[in-house]
Design a protein around this motif. Sequence first.
Motif, PDB file in Angstrom:
ATOM      1  N   ALA A 184       0.819  -1.211   0.000  1.00 11.55           N
ATOM      2  CA  ALA A 184       0.000   0.000   0.000  1.00 11.55           C
ATOM      3  C   ALA A 184       0.856   1.266   0.000  1.00 11.55           C
ATOM      4  CB  ALA A 184      -0.934  -0.004   1.203  1.00 11.55           C
ATOM      5  N   LEU A 185       2.066   1.200   0.556  1.00 10.78           N
ATOM      6  CA  LEU A 185       2.949   2.365   0.581  1.00 10.78           C
ATOM      7  C   LEU A 185       3.370   2.798  -0.824  1.00 10.78           C
ATOM      8  CD1 LEU A 185       5.358   1.447   3.532  1.00 10.78           C
ATOM      9  CD2 LEU A 185       3.592   3.216   3.554  1.00 10.78           C
ATOM     10  N   VAL A 186       3.425   1.848  -1.735  1.00  9.19           N
ATOM     11  CA  VAL A 186       3.938   2.127  -3.080  1.00  9.19           C
ATOM     12  C   VAL A 186       2.864   2.684  -4.004  1.00  9.19           C
ATOM     13  CG1 VAL A 186       5.131   1.113  -5.065  1.00  9.19           C
ATOM     14  CG2 VAL A 186       5.628   0.283  -2.762  1.00  9.19           C
ATOM     15  N   GLU A 187       1.611   2.332  -3.770  1.00 14.47           N
ATOM     16  CA  GLU A 187       0.546   2.681  -4.714  1.00 14.47           C
ATOM     17  C   GLU A 187       0.440   4.173  -5.023  1.00 14.47           C
ATOM     18  OE1 GLU A 187      -1.087   0.724  -6.739  1.00 14.47           O
ATOM     19  OE2 GLU A 187       0.231  -0.790  -5.872  1.00 14.47           O
ATOM     20  N   PRO A 188       0.549   5.083  -4.030  1.00 20.74           N
ATOM     21  CA  PRO A 188       0.468   6.510  -4.370  1.00 20.74           C
ATOM     22  C   PRO A 188       1.561   6.952  -5.337  1.00 20.74           C
ATOM     23  CG  PRO A 188       0.168   6.191  -2.015  1.00 20.74           C
ATOM     24  CD  PRO A 188       0.615   4.872  -2.568  1.00 20.74           C
ATOM     25  N   TRP A 189       2.735   6.366  -5.238  1.00 21.66           N
ATOM     26  CA  TRP A 189       3.826   6.719  -6.140  1.00 21.66           C
ATOM     27  C   TRP A 189       3.557   6.198  -7.548  1.00 21.66           C
ATOM     28  CZ3 TRP A 189       7.452  10.037  -4.470  1.00 21.66           C
ATOM     29  CH2 TRP A 189       7.570  10.219  -3.087  1.00 21.66           C
ATOM     30  N   ARG A 190       2.969   5.024  -7.626  1.00 27.67           N
ATOM     31  CA  ARG A 190       2.628   4.471  -8.937  1.00 27.67           C
ATOM     32  C   ARG A 190       1.537   5.326  -9.608  1.00 27.67           C
ATOM     33  NH1 ARG A 190       2.184  -0.581  -7.442  1.00 27.67           N
ATOM     34  NH2 ARG A 190       4.135  -1.358  -8.307  1.00 27.67           N
ATOM     35  N   THR A 191       0.582   5.775  -8.820  1.00 25.57           N
ATOM     36  CA  THR A 191      -0.506   6.601  -9.353  1.00 25.57           C
ATOM     37  C   THR A 191      -0.003   7.959  -9.833  1.00 25.57           C
ATOM     38  OG1 THR A 191      -2.089   5.523  -7.875  1.00 25.57           O
ATOM     39  CG2 THR A 191      -2.718   7.661  -8.800  1.00 25.57           C
ATOM     40  N   SER A 192       0.911   8.567  -9.070  1.00 18.06           N
ATOM     41  CA  SER A 192       1.395   9.906  -9.407  1.00 18.06           C
ATOM     42  C   SER A 192       2.495   9.902 -10.460  1.00 18.06           C
ATOM     43  CB  SER A 192       1.890  10.621  -8.147  1.00 18.06           C
ATOM     44  OG  SER A 192       2.961   9.909  -7.546  1.00 18.06           O
ATOM     45  N   ASN A 193       2.981   8.738 -10.841  1.00 19.71           N
ATOM     46  CA  ASN A 193       4.032   8.646 -11.863  1.00 19.71           C
ATOM     47  C   ASN A 193       3.652   7.598 -12.911  1.00 19.71           C
ATOM     48  OD1 ASN A 193       6.415  10.366 -10.658  1.00 19.71           O
ATOM     49  ND2 ASN A 193       5.661   9.104  -8.970  1.00 19.71           N
ATOM     50  N   PRO A 194       2.588   7.853 -13.665  1.00 17.41           N
ATOM     51  CA  PRO A 194       2.105   6.850 -14.628  1.00 17.41           C
ATOM     52  C   PRO A 194       3.071   6.597 -15.782  1.00 17.41           C
ATOM     53  CG  PRO A 194       0.964   8.932 -14.937  1.00 17.41           C
ATOM     54  CD  PRO A 194       1.767   9.073 -13.678  1.00 17.41           C
ATOM     55  N   ASP A 195       4.043   7.491 -15.969  1.00 19.54           N
ATOM     56  CA  ASP A 195       4.998   7.316 -17.058  1.00 19.54           C
ATOM     57  C   ASP A 195       6.111   6.348 -16.703  1.00 19.54           C
ATOM     58  OD1 ASP A 195       5.751   9.330 -15.155  1.00 19.54           O
ATOM     59  OD2 ASP A 195       7.437   9.855 -16.455  1.00 19.54           O
ATOM     60  N   LEU A 196       6.198   5.952 -15.440  1.00 24.50           N
ATOM     61  CA  LEU A 196       7.262   5.061 -14.996  1.00 24.50           C
ATOM     62  C   LEU A 196       6.752   3.638 -14.811  1.00 24.50           C
ATOM     63  CD1 LEU A 196       9.197   7.061 -12.244  1.00 24.50           C
ATOM     64  CD2 LEU A 196       9.873   6.675 -14.619  1.00 24.50           C
ATOM     65  N   VAL A 197       7.633   2.688 -15.116  1.00 24.03           N
ATOM     66  CA  VAL A 197       7.364   1.296 -14.754  1.00 24.03           C
ATOM     67  C   VAL A 197       7.879   1.116 -13.329  1.00 24.03           C
ATOM     68  CG1 VAL A 197       7.879  -1.115 -15.228  1.00 24.03           C
ATOM     69  CG2 VAL A 197       7.572   0.494 -17.126  1.00 24.03           C
ATOM     70  N   ILE A 198       6.964   0.927 -12.389  1.00 25.45           N
ATOM     71  CA  ILE A 198       7.331   0.777 -10.978  1.00 25.45           C
ATOM     72  C   ILE A 198       6.962  -0.626 -10.521  1.00 25.45           C
ATOM     73  CG2 ILE A 198       6.965   1.615  -8.628  1.00 25.45           C
ATOM     74  CD1 ILE A 198       6.341   4.340  -9.743  1.00 25.45           C
ATOM     75  N   THR A 199       7.964  -1.380 -10.141  1.00 26.04           N
ATOM     76  CA  THR A 199       7.749  -2.715  -9.591  1.00 26.04           C
ATOM     77  C   THR A 199       8.082  -2.668  -8.103  1.00 26.04           C
ATOM     78  OG1 THR A 199      10.021  -3.363 -10.163  1.00 26.04           O
ATOM     79  CG2 THR A 199       8.302  -3.833 -11.782  1.00 26.04           C
ATOM     80  N   ASP A 200       7.653  -3.673  -7.378  1.00 28.23           N
ATOM     81  CA  ASP A 200       7.910  -3.649  -5.938  1.00 28.23           C
ATOM     82  C   ASP A 200       7.987  -5.065  -5.394  1.00 28.23           C
ATOM     83  OD1 ASP A 200       4.984  -4.184  -4.564  1.00 28.23           O
ATOM     84  OD2 ASP A 200       4.807  -3.090  -6.455  1.00 28.23           O
ATOM     85  N   GLU A 201       8.627  -5.165  -4.250  1.00 28.26           N
ATOM     86  CA  GLU A 201       8.685  -6.447  -3.532  1.00 28.26           C
ATOM     87  C   GLU A 201       8.667  -6.159  -2.035  1.00 28.26           C
ATOM     88  OE1 GLU A 201      12.422  -8.647  -3.299  1.00 28.26           O
ATOM     89  OE2 GLU A 201      13.392  -7.060  -4.475  1.00 28.26           O
ATOM     90  N   GLN A 202       8.153  -7.119  -1.283  1.00 30.59           N
ATOM     91  CA  GLN A 202       8.037  -6.985   0.170  1.00 30.59           C
ATOM     92  C   GLN A 202       8.642  -8.224   0.832  1.00 30.59           C
ATOM     93  OE1 GLN A 202       5.048  -7.027  -1.814  1.00 30.59           O
ATOM     94  NE2 GLN A 202       5.456  -4.878  -2.327  1.00 30.59           N
ATOM     95  N   PRO A 203       9.957  -8.395   0.758  1.00 25.20           N
ATOM     96  CA  PRO A 203      10.568  -9.598   1.311  1.00 25.20           C
ATOM     97  C   PRO A 203      10.557  -9.607   2.833  1.00 25.20           C
ATOM     98  CG  PRO A 203      12.260  -8.072   0.597  1.00 25.20           C
ATOM     99  CD  PRO A 203      10.949  -7.486   0.152  1.00 25.20           C
ATOM    100  N   CYS A 204      10.365 -10.778   3.384  1.00 28.78           N
ATOM    101  CA  CYS A 204      10.442 -10.946   4.834  1.00 28.78           C
ATOM    102  C   CYS A 204      11.897 -11.268   5.187  1.00 28.78           C
ATOM    103  CB  CYS A 204       9.511 -12.071   5.299  1.00 28.78           C
ATOM    104  SG  CYS A 204       9.564 -12.362   7.079  1.00 28.78           S
ATOM    105  N   GLU A 205      12.716 -10.220   5.284  1.00 28.90           N
ATOM    106  CA  GLU A 205      14.127 -10.368   5.626  1.00 28.90           C
ATOM    107  C   GLU A 205      14.664  -9.016   6.065  1.00 28.90           C
ATOM    108  OE1 GLU A 205      16.787 -11.231   2.318  1.00 28.90           O
ATOM    109  OE2 GLU A 205      15.240 -10.567   0.908  1.00 28.90           O
TER     110      GLU A 205
END
Length: 277
Positions: free
Chosen positions: A201-222
């Motif tokens: 959920a932390l990443v979604e606002p950045w993805r919405t405000s930067n539609p020109d970028l390919v934004i991928t994400d991961e949430q590793p438990c480490e």
Amino acid sequence: MASQIVVGVDGSAPANAAVEWAAADAGRRGLDLRLVHVCEQWPHSEGTEYCAGALAAAADRAHEHADGVKVTTDLRTGNVVDELIGESVTADSLVLGSRGLGGFTGMVLGSVSIAVAGHAAGPVVVVRAPGLAEQGRVVVGYDGSDDARAAMEYAVEQARRRKAELHVVTAWQVPSFSPYAVAYSSLIEQVMREEPRRARALVEPWRTSNPDLVITDEQPCEHPVAALTRAAGTADLIVVGSRGLGGFASALLGSVGHAVLHHATCPVAVVRPKEKP
């Protein structure tokens, strides 16, 4: 916004790599480039001649790697760390080699780089070696803190200018529970469900405000250091905040940023929010 990138140069191989990185970055972002050499107090004039020669060689290298970039030089005396930190106040960013000529061969990161990264007023990029084949990927560590938001803003601009993918890493760890706690297993299951969801959920606002970028994400438990160091293996640049949510208010460079600087093989940008006037 500051219009120039400042590079600390001393004639060492990492400093030469820093000049090349900064020249390319200035060219991509339409900024000027200023090369600063802080000359130690030598007992004879040969020292000054060496410093001037190192600065001139750095300027030649900068021109070779960024046509059309305005390059200026500044030769001064004084304390290297203090002078470079002073430069960071008005610079867009400060770029350094991982070790200078005074560093021990076995050290991955020199004392100047650590001190400047911990106290600079703006982004500090530490470069270890000349760039290899581009990966087309910028990695940023993000936990929602003020420092992480500043790091994300810098990473977004870098990805956009490079036409690269932005990969966001939000690592999390299972908190320690007493083995005698009631419903211990159910608490663990709840954390395992909720933490990745919160991190995404932390990443979604950045993805919405930067539609020109390919934004991928991961949430590793480490641990964040392990996750970021692993991600850095396929990155052109890794960006971290100077302190995360777990940092002490008095710590100018958090443990995660410190460790990533030591272990990542690609250039590392440490970003601190600019102080408000």
